[in-house]
Design an enzyme around this catalytic site. Structure first.
Site, PDB file in Angstrom:
ATOM      1  N   SER A 163       3.323  -0.709  -4.718  1.00 47.17           N
ATOM      2  CA  SER A 163       2.941   0.042  -5.927  1.00 47.17           C
ATOM      3  C   SER A 163       3.453  -0.681  -7.167  1.00 47.17           C
ATOM      4  O   SER A 163       4.495  -1.331  -7.118  1.00 47.17           O
ATOM      5  CB  SER A 163       3.541   1.445  -5.907  1.00 47.17           C
ATOM      6  OG  SER A 163       3.111   2.150  -4.774  1.00 47.17           O
TER       7      SER A 163
HETATM    8  N1  SAH Z   1       6.044   2.469  -1.125  1.00 43.78           N
HETATM    9  C1  SAH Z   1       5.310   1.258  -0.840  1.00 43.78           C
HETATM   10  C2  SAH Z   1       3.865   1.411  -1.226  1.00 43.78           C
HETATM   11  C3  SAH Z   1       2.982   0.838  -0.202  1.00 43.78           C
HETATM   12  S1  SAH Z   1       1.286   1.212  -0.292  1.00 43.78           S
HETATM   13  C4  SAH Z   1       5.973   0.059  -1.466  1.00 43.78           C
HETATM   14  O1  SAH Z   1       6.882   0.231  -2.291  1.00 43.78           O
HETATM   15  O2  SAH Z   1       5.627  -1.070  -1.125  1.00 43.78           O
HETATM   16  C5  SAH Z   1       1.130   2.597   0.804  1.00 43.78           C
HETATM   17  C6  SAH Z   1       1.548   2.379   2.230  1.00 43.78           C
HETATM   18  O3  SAH Z   1       1.252   3.599   2.932  1.00 43.78           O
HETATM   19  C7  SAH Z   1       0.801   1.282   2.989  1.00 43.78           C
HETATM   20  O4  SAH Z   1       1.732   0.387   3.517  1.00 43.78           O
HETATM   21  C8  SAH Z   1       0.054   2.033   4.088  1.00 43.78           C
HETATM   22  O5  SAH Z   1      -0.046   1.317   5.302  1.00 43.78           O
HETATM   23  C9  SAH Z   1       0.906   3.285   4.248  1.00 43.78           C
HETATM   24  N2  SAH Z   1       0.241   4.455   4.843  1.00 43.78           N
HETATM   25  C10 SAH Z   1      -1.024   4.919   4.631  1.00 43.78           C
HETATM   26  N3  SAH Z   1      -1.262   6.035   5.357  1.00 43.78           N
HETATM   27  C11 SAH Z   1      -0.098   6.298   6.029  1.00 43.78           C
HETATM   28  C12 SAH Z   1       0.280   7.315   6.968  1.00 43.78           C
HETATM   29  N4  SAH Z   1      -0.552   8.285   7.361  1.00 43.78           N
HETATM   30  N5  SAH Z   1       1.526   7.261   7.471  1.00 43.78           N
HETATM   31  C13 SAH Z   1       2.396   6.288   7.097  1.00 43.78           C
HETATM   32  N6  SAH Z   1       2.086   5.295   6.231  1.00 43.78           N
HETATM   33  C14 SAH Z   1       0.860   5.301   5.699  1.00 43.78           C
END
Ligand code: SAH
Length: 214
Positions: free
Chosen positions: A64
């Site tokens: 993000s």
């Molecule tokens: N907080 C992260 C943001 C990553 S983007 C950071 O700081 O890098 C969102 C993430 O959510 C992705 O890695 C994606 O694979 C994950 N995601 C999407 N749906 C999900 C679910 N149902 N359970 C767990 N993770 C999920």
């Protein structure tokens, strides 16, 4: 992994930029000035890691953008020792920010590649969340209730199981909408079956998906 004067300088600039965009939570700004964000992005992006935009982290996902991390963290209204459930570990950057702010973090990621990579980086930084490969829609009932729940992927609806795992007096921050655009939503759990919902503007996250990607 090295953290040079150049990186530190870029981080100061990033924080100044966040301030100018209205982030005034000193604890969050200090945490973001301290944590080397470039550790969490792919090597070729390292020098861009301090621009205020999202970056690829593998498996088609993105870390993000710093403003969004700061904004969601602020909405979470963290108290020291809060037990936080994070859905979407991704790169692990947001996890590191929560830990730096004194939270105990339970974090779930559905993509195996990212789950492994993020744990390696966090371990090297001595950041220790309870990390799980799993489907965030299920939450972690074994460890519930959580004081705070932070969802970092865009959901089409508010998952009932997560509401159930929120402590009374707790808060969930979750982007809710379609695959393009979501409304930043905060849910306060007032009692076992009473909630207050507030919204805080439009954002665009990668989608929250069902199941685990082996
Ligand atoms: N907080 C992260 C943001 C990553 S983007 C950071 O700081 O890098 C969102 C993430 O959510 C992705 O890695 C994606 O694979 C994950 N995601 C999407 N749906 C999900 C679910 N149902 N359970 C767990 N993770 C999920």
């Amino acid at each position: 992994m090295t953290d040079s004067f150049l990186h530190k300088g870029l981080r100061k600039k990033l924080v100044a930029g966040l301030r100018s965009k209205g982030i005034d939570n000193e604890a969050i700004l200090a945490a973001m000035e301290k944590i080397p964000r470039h550790f969490f992005v792919d090597g070729s992006f390292a020098l861009h890691a301090y621009e205020d935009r999202p970056f690829p982290i593998g498996a088609g996902q993105t870390v993000s953008q710093p403003f969004t991390v700061a904004f969601q963290t602020h909405l979470l209204d963290l108290k020291k020792f809060d037990k936080v459930l994070e859905i979407g570990t991704g790169s692990g950057y947001q996890t590191a920010v929560l830990i730096e702010l004194g939270a105990t973090v339970y974090t779930i990621e559905r993509q195996r590649e990212l789950f492994i990579k993020s744990q390696e980086i966090l371990a090297q930084m001595n950041c220790q969340p309870y990390a799980f490969l799993g489907d965030g829609y299920e939450g972690k009932p074994m460890f519930a209730p959580f004081d705070k729940i932070l969802v970092t992927a865009g959901a089409t609806n508010i998952p009932q199981k997560l509401l159930e795992q929120l402590a009374v007096g707790g808060k969930m921050v979750i982007p809710v909408g379609d695959s393009e655009i979501q409304e930043m939503t905060v849910i306060d759990k007032l009692s076992e079956n009473k909630y207050k919902t507030s919204t805080f503007g439009k954002f665009s996250f990668v989608p929250m998906l069902q199941g685990v990607e082996k």
